[in-house]
Design a protein around this motif. Structure first.
Motif, short mmCIF file in Angstrom:
data_model
loop_
_atom_site.label_atom_id
_atom_site.label_comp_id
_atom_site.label_asym_id
_atom_site.label_seq_id
_atom_site.Cartn_x
_atom_site.Cartn_y
_atom_site.Cartn_z
N LEU A 103 -15.64 67.11 24.73
CA LEU A 103 -16.49 67.08 23.53
C LEU A 103 -16.70 68.48 22.98
N ASP A 104 -16.75 68.59 21.65
CA ASP A 104 -17.01 69.90 21.03
C ASP A 104 -18.37 70.43 21.45
N THR A 105 -19.35 69.53 21.49
CA THR A 105 -20.69 69.89 21.97
C THR A 105 -21.03 68.96 23.12
N PRO A 106 -20.78 69.37 24.34
CA PRO A 106 -21.03 68.49 25.49
C PRO A 106 -22.53 68.31 25.73
N PRO A 107 -22.91 67.31 26.51
CA PRO A 107 -24.32 67.08 26.82
C PRO A 107 -24.88 68.20 27.69
N ARG A 108 -26.18 68.24 27.77
CA ARG A 108 -26.84 69.26 28.60
C ARG A 108 -26.64 68.99 30.09
N VAL A 109 -26.55 67.69 30.44
CA VAL A 109 -26.48 67.34 31.86
C VAL A 109 -25.63 66.09 32.06
N PHE A 110 -24.92 66.07 33.17
CA PHE A 110 -24.13 64.91 33.59
C PHE A 110 -24.66 64.50 34.95
N VAL A 111 -25.25 63.30 35.02
CA VAL A 111 -25.78 62.78 36.29
C VAL A 111 -24.81 61.75 36.82
N ASN A 112 -24.27 62.00 37.99
CA ASN A 112 -23.26 61.10 38.54
C ASN A 112 -23.78 60.40 39.79
N GLY A 113 -23.54 59.10 39.86
CA GLY A 113 -23.93 58.34 41.04
C GLY A 113 -23.19 58.81 42.28
N SER A 114 -23.82 58.64 43.40
CA SER A 114 -23.23 58.87 44.71
C SER A 114 -24.08 58.07 45.68
N ALA A 115 -23.96 58.29 46.96
CA ALA A 115 -24.72 57.50 47.92
C ALA A 115 -24.94 58.28 49.20
N MET A 116 -26.01 57.89 49.91
CA MET A 116 -26.27 58.53 51.20
C MET A 116 -25.18 58.21 52.21
N GLY A 117 -24.32 57.24 51.85
CA GLY A 117 -23.18 56.91 52.71
C GLY A 117 -22.25 58.09 52.96
N ILE A 118 -22.39 59.15 52.18
CA ILE A 118 -21.55 60.32 52.34
C ILE A 118 -21.73 60.96 53.73
N TYR A 119 -22.90 60.75 54.36
CA TYR A 119 -23.18 61.40 55.63
C TYR A 119 -22.68 60.59 56.84
N GLY A 120 -22.26 59.35 56.60
CA GLY A 120 -21.82 58.51 57.71
C GLY A 120 -22.96 58.17 58.65
N ASP A 121 -22.63 57.76 59.86
CA ASP A 121 -23.63 57.38 60.86
C ASP A 121 -24.21 58.66 61.46
N THR A 122 -25.51 58.90 61.24
CA THR A 122 -26.15 60.13 61.74
C THR A 122 -26.98 59.88 63.00
N GLY A 123 -27.03 58.63 63.47
CA GLY A 123 -27.81 58.33 64.66
C GLY A 123 -29.28 58.66 64.45
N ASP A 124 -29.89 59.34 65.44
CA ASP A 124 -31.29 59.74 65.33
C ASP A 124 -31.45 61.08 64.61
N ARG A 125 -30.34 61.71 64.28
CA ARG A 125 -30.37 63.04 63.68
C ARG A 125 -30.72 62.96 62.19
N ALA A 126 -31.76 63.67 61.79
CA ALA A 126 -32.14 63.72 60.38
C ALA A 126 -31.22 64.69 59.64
N PRO A 221 -26.13 68.19 44.58
CA PRO A 221 -26.50 66.94 45.23
C PRO A 221 -28.00 66.82 45.51
N PHE A 222 -28.52 65.62 45.32
CA PHE A 222 -29.91 65.31 45.65
C PHE A 222 -29.94 63.96 46.36
N ASN A 223 -30.57 63.93 47.54
CA ASN A 223 -30.76 62.67 48.24
C ASN A 223 -31.92 61.91 47.60
N LEU A 224 -31.64 60.71 47.12
CA LEU A 224 -32.70 59.87 46.56
C LEU A 224 -33.08 58.85 47.62
#
Length: 297
Positions: A103-126, A221-224
């Motif tokens: 775009l000639d004038t792009p938006p101020r921000v692009f918010v893209n979906g993701s998921a906490m699944g990125i961390y895999g199985d963390t067990g008891d570890r925070a 990245p932000f964990n929601l």
């Protein structure tokens, strides 16, 4: 309050529809990305899998929010459905990111979906946003999903990745399936119940996305997820207390694996995910506790 023009992909989904309702209620202009012929100027045609976007319809947008993707838990994970899950996110994100970057004038921000699944199985570890990706289908999917937004980052657009947890909502998502079972008195823990479930109230999910749109200093990245993840056993007890139903049943792990196939690994897996960056930025959760989140739903 400044009136914004915000494009939303995935506007008919659980989170997207709630976000659209919230934005329009506050007087913002919402442009929905749709897969059919647009009905009016509030809709833009796109085809995620074919990587086609009518970029002209995005002109003048202050923000673009991409929440599109086939439901993770909608069907058994056959090879064909796993491909659909991936393509609907990765190809769709790439197409939208390239359209926005051009775009000639792009938006101020692009918010893209993701998921906490990125961390895999963390067990008891925070874990927080500094943790590396885990192993398996969902972690590799999330990595590709986020990497597909590279064109907007390279174009200098502030880019935010929302790594969403299990959304507590009456209709849709994991809780949309749990509520009817618990109301019927058929709810119970899954497996041994010791696995951590990181959840977030739908209200807080929408509020966090809007907060990230509004705060120009925030990117990456932000964990929601709510501040205190709980085990499946603890959440099961909370559901019983709030809905005033017994929770005598337990679904053994072998049964879950037989019914769900590969997806059972994520139901039985443990993810203790903390919203470190969101809290440090000053965001306040309206429903931080599980009972509050269940009642809100």
């Amino acid at each position: 309050m400044e009136r914004l023009r915000i494009a939303v992909a995935g506007a008919s989904g659980l989170i997207g529809s709630a976000l659209v309702r919230s934005l329009t209620a506050d007087g913002h202009e919402v442009v929905r990305l749709v897969r059919r012929a647009p009905r009016d100027g509030s809709e833009v045609r796109w085809d995620p899998e074919r990587q086609q976007v009518d970029a002209a319809g995005l002109a003048g947008c202050d923000a673009v929010v991409n929440l599109a993707g086939a439901g993770i838990g909608d069907r058994r994970w056959t090879p064909e459905y796993k491909r659909l899950i991936r393509d609907s996110r990765v190809l769709g994100t790439a197409a939208l990111a390239e359209a926005v970057a051009a775009l000639d004038t792009p938006p101020r921000v692009f918010v893209n979906g993701s998921a906490m699944g990125i961390y895999g199985d963390t067990g008891d570890r925070a874990v927080d946003e500094d943790a590396p990706p885990g192993d398996g289908f969902l972690p590799s999917l999330c990595v590709e999903w986020e990497e597909a937004a590279a064109p907007v980052q390279e174009a200098g657009v502030r880019t935010v990745f929302v790594r969403t947890g299990l959304v507590v909502a009456r209709d849709g998502g994991a809780w949309g399936r749990l509520f009817p079972l618990f109301r019927a008195g058929l709810g119970g823990r899954m497996g041994d119940g010791r696995q951590y479930w990181s959840y977030i109230a739908l209200h807080d999910e929408v509020a966090a996305i809007r907060y990230l749109i509004d705060h120009e200093s925030l990117s990456g990245p932000f964990n929601l997820t709510a501040p205190r993840p709980l085990t499946n056993r603890e959440i099961t007890k909370a559901m019983g207390r709030v809905l005033h139903r017994p929770t005598p049943f337990a679904v053994p792990a072998p049964v879950l694996r037989a019914v769900l196939g590969e997806m059972a690994g994520d139901v039985l897996g443990s993810q203790r995910v903390l919203p470190k960056r969101l809290l440090e930025s000053g965001f306040t959760f309206a429903f931080p506790g599980i009972e509050d989140a269940i009642r809100a739903a």
